[in-house]
Design an enzyme around this catalytic site. Sequence first.
Site, PDB file in Angstrom:
ATOM      1  N   VAL A   1    -129.797 -17.124  34.310  1.00 54.52           N
ATOM      2  CA  VAL A   1    -130.707 -16.863  35.435  1.00 54.52           C
ATOM      3  C   VAL A   1    -131.378 -18.152  35.907  1.00 54.52           C
ATOM      4  CG1 VAL A   1    -131.214 -14.489  34.695  1.00 54.52           C
ATOM      5  CG2 VAL A   1    -132.699 -16.357  33.925  1.00 54.52           C
TER       6      VAL A   1
ATOM      7  N   TYR B   1    -145.244 -21.006  28.596  1.00 50.82           N
ATOM      8  CA  TYR B   1    -144.905 -19.583  28.696  1.00 50.82           C
ATOM      9  C   TYR B   1    -146.002 -18.825  29.464  1.00 50.82           C
ATOM     10  CZ  TYR B   1    -143.459 -15.011  26.764  1.00 50.82           C
ATOM     11  OH  TYR B   1    -143.049 -13.712  26.590  1.00 50.82           O
TER      12      TYR B   1
ATOM     13  N   ALA C   1    -143.163  -5.819  21.788  1.00 52.81           N
ATOM     14  CA  ALA C   1    -142.059  -5.165  21.085  1.00 52.81           C
ATOM     15  C   ALA C   1    -141.487  -6.081  20.010  1.00 52.81           C
ATOM     16  CB  ALA C   1    -140.961  -4.795  22.079  1.00 52.81           C
ATOM     17  N   ALA C   2    -140.924  -5.438  18.999  1.00 56.56           N
ATOM     18  CA  ALA C   2    -140.299  -6.175  17.913  1.00 56.56           C
ATOM     19  C   ALA C   2    -138.914  -6.640  18.355  1.00 56.56           C
ATOM     20  CB  ALA C   2    -140.174  -5.255  16.707  1.00 56.56           C
TER      21      ALA C   2
HETATM   22  P1  NAI Z   1    -134.970 -11.298  23.217  1.00 58.02           P
HETATM   23  O1  NAI Z   1    -134.835 -12.706  22.791  1.00 58.02           O
HETATM   24  O2  NAI Z   1    -134.642 -10.235  22.236  1.00 58.02           O
HETATM   25  O3  NAI Z   1    -134.137 -11.049  24.523  1.00 58.02           O
HETATM   26  C1  NAI Z   1    -134.109 -11.957  25.574  1.00 58.02           C
HETATM   27  C2  NAI Z   1    -132.696 -12.058  26.062  1.00 58.02           C
HETATM   28  O4  NAI Z   1    -132.665 -12.930  27.195  1.00 58.02           O
HETATM   29  C3  NAI Z   1    -131.750 -12.683  25.030  1.00 58.02           C
HETATM   30  O5  NAI Z   1    -130.669 -11.830  24.771  1.00 58.02           O
HETATM   31  C4  NAI Z   1    -131.309 -13.978  25.664  1.00 58.02           C
HETATM   32  O6  NAI Z   1    -129.969 -14.353  25.338  1.00 58.02           O
HETATM   33  C5  NAI Z   1    -131.466 -13.699  27.125  1.00 58.02           C
HETATM   34  N1  NAI Z   1    -131.612 -14.931  27.894  1.00 58.02           N
HETATM   35  C6  NAI Z   1    -132.356 -16.015  27.584  1.00 58.02           C
HETATM   36  N2  NAI Z   1    -132.195 -16.960  28.511  1.00 58.02           N
HETATM   37  C7  NAI Z   1    -131.370 -16.463  29.454  1.00 58.02           C
HETATM   38  C8  NAI Z   1    -130.854 -16.967  30.667  1.00 58.02           C
HETATM   39  N3  NAI Z   1    -131.166 -18.178  31.088  1.00 58.02           N
HETATM   40  N4  NAI Z   1    -130.042 -16.181  31.394  1.00 58.02           N
HETATM   41  C9  NAI Z   1    -129.690 -14.941  30.960  1.00 58.02           C
HETATM   42  N5  NAI Z   1    -130.140 -14.441  29.791  1.00 58.02           N
HETATM   43  C10 NAI Z   1    -130.981 -15.170  29.060  1.00 58.02           C
HETATM   44  O7  NAI Z   1    -136.480 -11.108  23.744  1.00 58.02           O
HETATM   45  P2  NAI Z   1    -137.319  -9.843  24.210  1.00 58.02           P
HETATM   46  O8  NAI Z   1    -138.505  -9.757  23.364  1.00 58.02           O
HETATM   47  O9  NAI Z   1    -136.466  -8.674  24.384  1.00 58.02           O
HETATM   48  O10 NAI Z   1    -137.855 -10.371  25.602  1.00 58.02           O
HETATM   49  C11 NAI Z   1    -137.573  -9.789  26.841  1.00 58.02           C
HETATM   50  C12 NAI Z   1    -138.629 -10.210  27.829  1.00 58.02           C
HETATM   51  O11 NAI Z   1    -139.893  -9.666  27.460  1.00 58.02           O
HETATM   52  C13 NAI Z   1    -138.840 -11.704  27.936  1.00 58.02           C
HETATM   53  O12 NAI Z   1    -139.076 -12.050  29.281  1.00 58.02           O
HETATM   54  C14 NAI Z   1    -140.086 -11.935  27.141  1.00 58.02           C
HETATM   55  O13 NAI Z   1    -140.777 -13.094  27.521  1.00 58.02           O
HETATM   56  C15 NAI Z   1    -140.857 -10.691  27.432  1.00 58.02           C
HETATM   57  N6  NAI Z   1    -141.894 -10.366  26.481  1.00 58.02           N
HETATM   58  C16 NAI Z   1    -141.567  -9.891  25.238  1.00 58.02           C
HETATM   59  C17 NAI Z   1    -142.579  -9.561  24.365  1.00 58.02           C
HETATM   60  C18 NAI Z   1    -142.284  -8.957  23.057  1.00 58.02           C
HETATM   61  O14 NAI Z   1    -143.243  -8.536  22.390  1.00 58.02           O
HETATM   62  N7  NAI Z   1    -141.049  -8.865  22.644  1.00 58.02           N
HETATM   63  C19 NAI Z   1    -143.986  -9.798  24.686  1.00 58.02           C
HETATM   64  C20 NAI Z   1    -144.214 -10.234  26.026  1.00 58.02           C
HETATM   65  C21 NAI Z   1    -143.187 -10.524  26.860  1.00 58.02           C
END
Ligand code: NAI
Length: 709
Positions: free
Chosen positions: A363, A454, A486-487
């Site tokens: 992205v 971030y 989320a975890a």
């Molecule tokens: P995660 O690491 O499990 O999933 C993120 C996914 O995005 C990964 O599969 C990764 O390969 C993909 N990704 C990273 N860079 C990319 C790129 N340039 N193009 C396409 N895909 C890419 O993380 P999670 O926790 O599921 O995070 C999802 C969203 O939620 C993120 O934006 C994160 O910042 C946000 N978030 C998550 C929180 C949490 O508690 N898990 C808290 C606050 C925000």
Amino acid sequence: MALNLDAIGKKIGPLTKDYTWKDVILYALGVGAGFDELEYCYEHQLKVIPSFAIASVFEFLAEAGLSSNVDLSGVLHGEQDIIFHNPIPTEGSLTTEGAITAMYDKGKDKGALIVAEAETIHSNGRKLFTNIFTIFGRKDGGFGGDPGPSEKVEFPDRAPDFEEKATPSPNQPLLYRLSGDVFQLHVDPEFAKASGFEMPIMHGLCTHGYACRAVIKHLFPGEPERMKRFRVRFSRTLYPGDPIVTKIWKTAEGSALFQTVNEKTGDVVIDGGIVEWLSAEEYQRRLEMGGIRFEDRVAIVTGAGAGLGKVYALELARRGAKVVVNDLGGARDGTGSGTAAADKVVEEIKALGGEAVANYDSVATPEGGRAIVDTAIKAFGHVDIVINNAGILRDKSLVKMDPENWKAVMDVHLKGAYNVTRPAFIKMRENRYGRIIFTTSAAGLYGNFGQTNYSAAKTALIGFMNTVKLEGEKYNIKANTIAPVAATRLTEDVMPPDLFEKLKPEFVAPLVLYLCSDQCPVSGRIYNAGMGYFNRAAILTGPGTVVGDGTEVPTPEDVASKMKQIMSMEGAQEFANATEAFGPMLEAFSPKKQAEAAQAEAGLTVKEVFDGMVDAFQADQAAGVDVVFQYEISGDQGGTWNVVVKDGTCEVNEGAHENPTTTIKMSDADFLALMRGELNAMAAYTGGKLKIEGDLMKSQLIEKLFKVS
Ligand code: NAI
């Protein structure tokens, strides 16, 4: 006059029509429903006969006819095909938009066919149905065009499985026309005669309604919401009062053919009928899913190879969406790449019977963003939903936050959302429908040590959403932001293990799906979600105050003296856009507002002064002070209050204290003037307006201990 071939592809609409339960019932009565199908005729538990779909967009048919330039003296309604996407609510507003898609030439003596297609969206945001109209221009053939496809419906060579007889009333057209088609041919005997008929004829669409009721009654009784498709060809005219029979052949599970015959003459009046419907299981499944469905919706979920994105993709697909599963497949810090993550999720969706394609672009670049949207268009033809979810982390305290780590996080979170949203928004605007989700974070909303990059990116997304919300409004594009907890891989080393267990990403998905759905009523909102707990965060603005008169620049001291009012969030409000937010500032200096402000100030009561005394207390000035001030105020607003200052705290009580250190006696008016700064304390004392009993010296502490502004 020749057909206007230039009308092909030109947009017709949007045409909007409001309707209530009375229109639904009027239509039902118009197509012969009565006491034996009370569900169509009684406002309690009312159901809509699906063929209402064409009666309710009749204007579109008229517009298509006019813009095609068809010779009206030879025009007939040829065919009607309706594809149903969602059950029709019993009231609301319908917005219909479409175009003439083709004009076919059947030959000089045979006429021409004008085909138009229109989609209708309900005011609840749901796409309800697609109408495909075929208008037959008897006098317009021979223009040298393509003859078009010829589809012939072959009926099985056996007796029909079901037959439904009916005799429309001789007055039926008089009732049916009240649903929209007021053409004289159906009401005016003279006009009918001049057009070559014995008397006014039935509306073809009225007979169409009879046929629709008949197939529902025999194939999925009492459940009109199960209809998926209803297609007919109008082949002969029918006089009101002639008996009809609808013959139905079930050809497979969920599909049947039908025709409607004039029993008196044997003429087939509706031919080539096709009906398709949902299986009882699928219908049940949809009911159980609580009505939030994504059939015909195409969703892009970025970063859907793991964590939250994976759950969103699976849940959307489970509810019928076609999903682009985007994931770069890199490490938590955004380095590396791979195809396995996205592929695995696509496999899982397919195993569930869903539809999905993988995309491995990043992205973080505009090319990547475009390629992701192109993947949706190539695979599924359009894009309705974008969940900007991809994310990485590069945590460092500010001093160690080098430009590379700053940029990498900005590129994925902030630019990433821009790179995908912009090309998707262009497509959504064309379709006048879109749902966009941005992903912020508590770190952005409230701050988190070690995450300057971030936090900045995540809060910038709120600004992005605020304006996307405005630019998308008139195209039914809604944008909302989610702050999940989320975890996942991103949080595995920052959360205690017992909490990590409880924070399944599945708990966040329901709100995200709701915000992506047709039903979503909001745009421009921010929600926290985690563990099944949801709340809304918002940017609120306090009422503020005027400092000075708006002509002279106030001093910093003037500002300091009004900090209490400037900081106050009492009566804070949200603004829909920047212009609205300037409103209070521009209004503040209007004569009306200034008069109000003066009145509010003048209107301060003695009681309010004492109520606000604890707030006015300057604890930092009270070290070692142990004193009880008693105020005995005379006049209408008068009374006795005591103020106890001890150990750096202040307590205000109504009534007398048994052992006051200093007693202050004043009239209510003088006391208020003193509080407003209009009366000098020393002058009041020497002038006899202020009497002090007890420890006179301690009274001098009052000015230091209380700052009433
Ligand atoms: P995660 O690491 O499990 O999933 C993120 C996914 O995005 C990964 O599969 C990764 O390969 C993909 N990704 C990273 N860079 C990319 C790129 N340039 N193009 C396409 N895909 C890419 O993380 P999670 O926790 O599921 O995070 C999802 C969203 O939620 C993120 O934006 C994160 O910042 C946000 N978030 C998550 C929180 C949490 O508690 N898990 C808290 C606050 C925000």
